[in-house]
Design a protein around this motif. Structure first.
Motif, PDB file in Angstrom:
ATOM      1  N   ASP A  26       3.202   3.746   9.055  1.00 17.52           N
ATOM      2  CA  ASP A  26       2.194   2.977   8.324  1.00 17.52           C
ATOM      3  C   ASP A  26       0.993   3.865   8.053  1.00 17.52           C
ATOM      4  O   ASP A  26       0.445   4.484   8.964  1.00 17.52           O
ATOM      5  CB  ASP A  26       1.756   1.747   9.121  1.00 17.52           C
ATOM      6  CG  ASP A  26       2.846   0.691   9.221  1.00 17.52           C
ATOM      7  OD1 ASP A  26       3.773   0.724   8.399  1.00 17.52           O
ATOM      8  OD2 ASP A  26       2.754  -0.157  10.131  1.00 17.52           O
ATOM      9  N   ASP A  28      -2.101   3.422   7.495  1.00 14.88           N
ATOM     10  CA  ASP A  28      -3.414   3.164   8.094  1.00 14.88           C
ATOM     11  C   ASP A  28      -3.366   2.941   9.605  1.00 14.88           C
ATOM     12  O   ASP A  28      -4.381   2.626  10.220  1.00 14.88           O
ATOM     13  CB  ASP A  28      -4.077   1.963   7.417  1.00 14.88           C
ATOM     14  CG  ASP A  28      -3.275   0.685   7.586  1.00 14.88           C
ATOM     15  OD1 ASP A  28      -2.091   0.764   7.960  1.00 14.88           O
ATOM     16  OD2 ASP A  28      -3.841  -0.399   7.338  1.00 14.88           O
ATOM     17  N   ASN A  29      -2.205   3.143  10.224  1.00 17.00           N
ATOM     18  CA  ASN A  29      -2.057   2.899  11.657  1.00 17.00           C
ATOM     19  C   ASN A  29      -2.080   4.221  12.419  1.00 17.00           C
ATOM     20  O   ASN A  29      -1.118   4.989  12.370  1.00 17.00           O
ATOM     21  CB  ASN A  29      -0.751   2.154  11.922  1.00 17.00           C
ATOM     22  CG  ASN A  29      -0.643   1.661  13.344  1.00 17.00           C
ATOM     23  OD1 ASN A  29      -1.369   2.103  14.232  1.00 17.00           O
ATOM     24  ND2 ASN A  29       0.269   0.731  13.562  1.00 17.00           N
ATOM     25  N   THR A  93     -10.741   4.784  12.216  1.00 15.66           N
ATOM     26  CA  THR A  93     -10.722   3.614  11.342  1.00 15.66           C
ATOM     27  C   THR A  93      -9.529   3.722  10.401  1.00 15.66           C
ATOM     28  O   THR A  93      -9.027   4.815  10.141  1.00 15.66           O
ATOM     29  CB  THR A  93     -12.014   3.521  10.505  1.00 15.66           C
ATOM     30  OG1 THR A  93     -12.082   4.647   9.621  1.00 15.66           O
ATOM     31  CG2 THR A  93     -13.242   3.485  11.401  1.00 15.66           C
ATOM     32  N   PRO A  94      -9.062   2.592   9.873  1.00 19.40           N
ATOM     33  CA  PRO A  94      -7.961   2.645   8.912  1.00 19.40           C
ATOM     34  C   PRO A  94      -8.292   3.504   7.687  1.00 19.40           C
ATOM     35  O   PRO A  94      -7.431   4.220   7.184  1.00 19.40           O
ATOM     36  CB  PRO A  94      -7.747   1.181   8.526  1.00 19.40           C
ATOM     37  CG  PRO A  94      -8.205   0.412   9.706  1.00 19.40           C
ATOM     38  CD  PRO A  94      -9.366   1.208  10.253  1.00 19.40           C
ATOM     39  N   ASN A  95      -9.534   3.468   7.215  1.00 22.02           N
ATOM     40  CA  ASN A  95      -9.916   4.270   6.045  1.00 22.02           C
ATOM     41  C   ASN A  95      -9.814   5.761   6.330  1.00 22.02           C
ATOM     42  O   ASN A  95      -9.349   6.535   5.478  1.00 22.02           O
ATOM     43  CB  ASN A  95     -11.338   3.929   5.597  1.00 22.02           C
ATOM     44  CG  ASN A  95     -11.424   2.583   4.930  1.00 22.02           C
ATOM     45  OD1 ASN A  95     -10.420   2.043   4.474  1.00 22.02           O
ATOM     46  ND2 ASN A  95     -12.611   2.029   4.889  1.00 22.02           N
ATOM     47  N   MET A  97      -7.872   7.142   8.623  1.00 23.50           N
ATOM     48  CA  MET A  97      -6.451   7.459   8.788  1.00 23.50           C
ATOM     49  C   MET A  97      -5.758   7.563   7.434  1.00 23.50           C
ATOM     50  O   MET A  97      -4.919   8.452   7.237  1.00 23.50           O
ATOM     51  CB  MET A  97      -5.775   6.384   9.646  1.00 23.50           C
ATOM     52  CG  MET A  97      -4.415   6.788  10.161  1.00 23.50           C
ATOM     53  SD  MET A  97      -4.550   7.951  11.523  1.00 23.50           S
ATOM     54  CE  MET A  97      -3.755   9.373  10.854  1.00 23.50           C
ATOM     55  N   VAL A  98      -6.108   6.701   6.505  1.00 24.53           N
ATOM     56  CA  VAL A  98      -5.515   6.746   5.165  1.00 24.53           C
ATOM     57  C   VAL A  98      -5.843   8.076   4.488  1.00 24.53           C
ATOM     58  O   VAL A  98      -4.978   8.697   3.850  1.00 24.53           O
ATOM     59  CB  VAL A  98      -5.987   5.545   4.306  1.00 24.53           C
ATOM     60  CG1 VAL A  98      -5.655   5.752   2.842  1.00 24.53           C
ATOM     61  CG2 VAL A  98      -5.351   4.267   4.817  1.00 24.53           C
ATOM     62  N   SER A  99      -7.071   8.541   4.625  1.00 25.27           N
ATOM     63  CA  SER A  99      -7.452   9.830   4.034  1.00 25.27           C
ATOM     64  C   SER A  99      -6.649  10.975   4.640  1.00 25.27           C
ATOM     65  O   SER A  99      -6.162  11.855   3.929  1.00 25.27           O
ATOM     66  CB  SER A  99      -8.943  10.093   4.253  1.00 25.27           C
ATOM     67  OG  SER A  99      -9.712   9.142   3.600  1.00 25.27           O
TER      68      SER A  99
END
Length: 127
Positions: A26, A28-29, A93-95, A97-99
């Motif tokens: 995932d 964002d995880n 944070t999810p943001n 991790m997404v980056s």
């Protein structure tokens, strides 16, 4: 069998597989993306880049450029992880991790191109 080619190919494929291992999960995880796997991907990509410096052919130049792109993106991902968590002292944070995962995905695409070029060059070699 040329031992130098085996080592060269080994590091190119290992760079891709480590990058893929970090990328999968995932987006964002943070639990799905291990920081040590990212570190291993960065180190192996840097080794693969160093091994590509000796080739003076046109394909060698393209291999080097794909490796430099992967290095840049993985180093940026590592930098974001270090800055976003360790320097600021905040939790992931999810943001953030997404980056990180997005940059690792771009590096993985560059590694896929590198492996495809390696396979194509190998198939086209004449005995």
């Amino acid at each position: 069998m040329n031992f130098e080619n085996v080592v060269f190919s080994f590091f190119i494929v290992l760079a891709l597989t480590l990058n893929f291992g970090f990328f999968i999960g995932d987006i964002d995880n943070p639990v799905h993306h291990n920081q040590y796997e990212l570190l291993a991907a960065i180190l192996v990509n840097l080794i693969a880049t160093i091994l590509k410096f000796g080739d003076k052919s046109h394909v060698g130049a393209i291999l080097l450029s794909t490796s430099l792109v992967a290095d840049m993106q993985l180093l940026l991902a590592g930098g974001i992880w270090i800055f976003g968590v360790h320097i600021t002292g905040e939790t992931m944070t999810p943001n953030t991790m997404v980056s990180i995962v997005s940059l690792a995905g771009g590096a993985m695409l560059a590694n896929v191109i590198s492996v495809l070029l390696l396979v194509t060059e190998t198939v086209l070699l004449r005995r």
